[in-house]
Enzyme design. Structure first.
Site, short mmCIF file in Angstrom:
data_model
loop_
_atom_site.label_atom_id
_atom_site.label_comp_id
_atom_site.label_asym_id
_atom_site.label_seq_id
_atom_site.Cartn_x
_atom_site.Cartn_y
_atom_site.Cartn_z
N LYS A 12 0.83 -1.22 0.00
CA LYS A 12 0.00 0.00 0.00
C LYS A 12 0.86 1.26 0.00
CE LYS A 12 0.97 1.22 4.46
NZ LYS A 12 1.80 2.37 4.82
N ASP A 146 -1.84 -1.95 10.37
CA ASP A 146 -2.02 -1.96 8.91
C ASP A 146 -2.54 -3.30 8.37
OD1 ASP A 146 -1.09 0.62 8.62
OD2 ASP A 146 0.95 0.03 8.07
#
Ligand code: C5P
Length: 306
Positions: A12, A146
């Site tokens: 990401k 995350d």
């Protein structure tokens, strides 16, 4: 015969990383907008007849990794993900895990979190525990802030520690360039540096400019709106990143920022061809260990055919 399950998860980039003052539990309140990019970790899981959890790591060609930067055994997040699934569902069998890594290590692109998310799904499938998506989300949040996004993928707003997710509307594809460094940065060290440098942090809000640029599919507006509150802290710890950012801007990137807690630099191109040209310019600049392109958004955890 035991079956092998293979699961793919994306790395990401944070299009916005708004950071508030440190909380009592050591975490910082975030307003972040994640975008998953087409750069994947693949975790294979095969159940064992004894109770051991084993881990093998394979690196994609071209991935530059500082010695000792990938934790092996029980400290690896994928290993811990397998253990968490076993504990949650009362599984006493072991499992063999194989990680194939393409996301930069300790790079600010959540590669370790992607490994954990892929291992969660692979173990749940391989052991046939019948987990719901909501149950996996809950286990993911216990492994790291995350990890839920690596399961989710696409583009999402993250509040709280970054793990309270809601999907963001996007249109079209965005063409990113990622420039890595030979040495990674430790996420806690970057947050600590942020605390030392920032006395006036306040609770952040999701960026309306980033959300509008995503919804209209406008890369120029997105490039102008991307921001990272950890950037000054990452630059203080790795001052050479200023040269990498300058090199991306020289190649007319629409925007260039530190990705997450760094040290990877993310630059946005106008098109796929422009992103390839930025990557070539970054490589020639000598300001990074490697530079490659990846578009976003990308899907979250996906079980691959075996
Ligand atoms: O949750 P995870 O283990 O990935 O976080 C790594 C470190 O990053 C935490 O120990 C903390 O120092 C920092 N962090 C933070 N605030 C967040 C997320 C991470 O301070 N919202």
């Amino acid at each position: 015969m035991t079956r092998e399950v293979r699961v793919r998860t994306p790395g990401k980039v944070n299009l916005q990383l708004g950071v508030g003052p440190v909380r009592d539990d050591g975490y910082h309140p975030l307003a972040t907008i994640f975008q998953a990019v087409e750069l994947y970790e693949v975790v294979s899981a095969r159940p064992r007849t004894d109770d051991r959890i084993t881990l093998e790591v394979e690196l994609a060609s071209g991935l530059v990794v500082a010695p000792g930067s990938i934790p092996l055994g029980e400290t690896n997040l994928a290993w811990r993900a397998a253990r968490a699934v076993a504990l949650a569902y009362g599984i006493t069998d072991g499992i063999d895990l194989h990680l194939y890594k393409s996301v930069p290590v300790a790079g600010g692109m959540a590669g370790g979190s992607a490994d954990a998310a892929a291992a969660l799904v692979a173990c749940a499938e391989a052991w046939e525990v019948g987990a719901t998506r909501a149950e996996l989300d809950d286990i993911a949040a216990t492994l790291g802030a995350d990890v839920p996004f690596a399961l989710h993928g696409h583009t999402a707003v993250g509040l709280g520690r970054g793990d309270a997710l809601s999907p963001a509307m996007t249109r079209g594809e965005f063409h990113w360039v990622f420039a890595t460094q030979a040495t990674g940065l430790s996420t806690p060290a970057v947050f600590d540096q942020f605390d030392r440098m920032t006395s006036d942090a306040h609770r952040p809000e999701p960026s309306a400019a980033v959300m509008a640029a995503l919804a209209s599919g406008n890369p120029r507006a997105l490039g102008a709106a991307i921001s990272n509150d950890l950037e000054a802290a990452a630059l203080a710890l790795a001052p050479q990143l200023a040269d990498t950012l300058s090199a991306a801007r020289e190649a007319d990137a629409l925007g260039a920022i530190v990705s997450g807690s760094g040290p990877t630099i993310a630059a946005l191109g106008r098109s796929r061809a422009h992103s390839l040209a930025i990557a070539a310019h970054l490589r020639a600049s000598g300001t990074c260990a490697a530079a490659f392109t990846a578009s976003g958004p990308a899907a979250g955890a996906t079980v691959l055919p075996t």
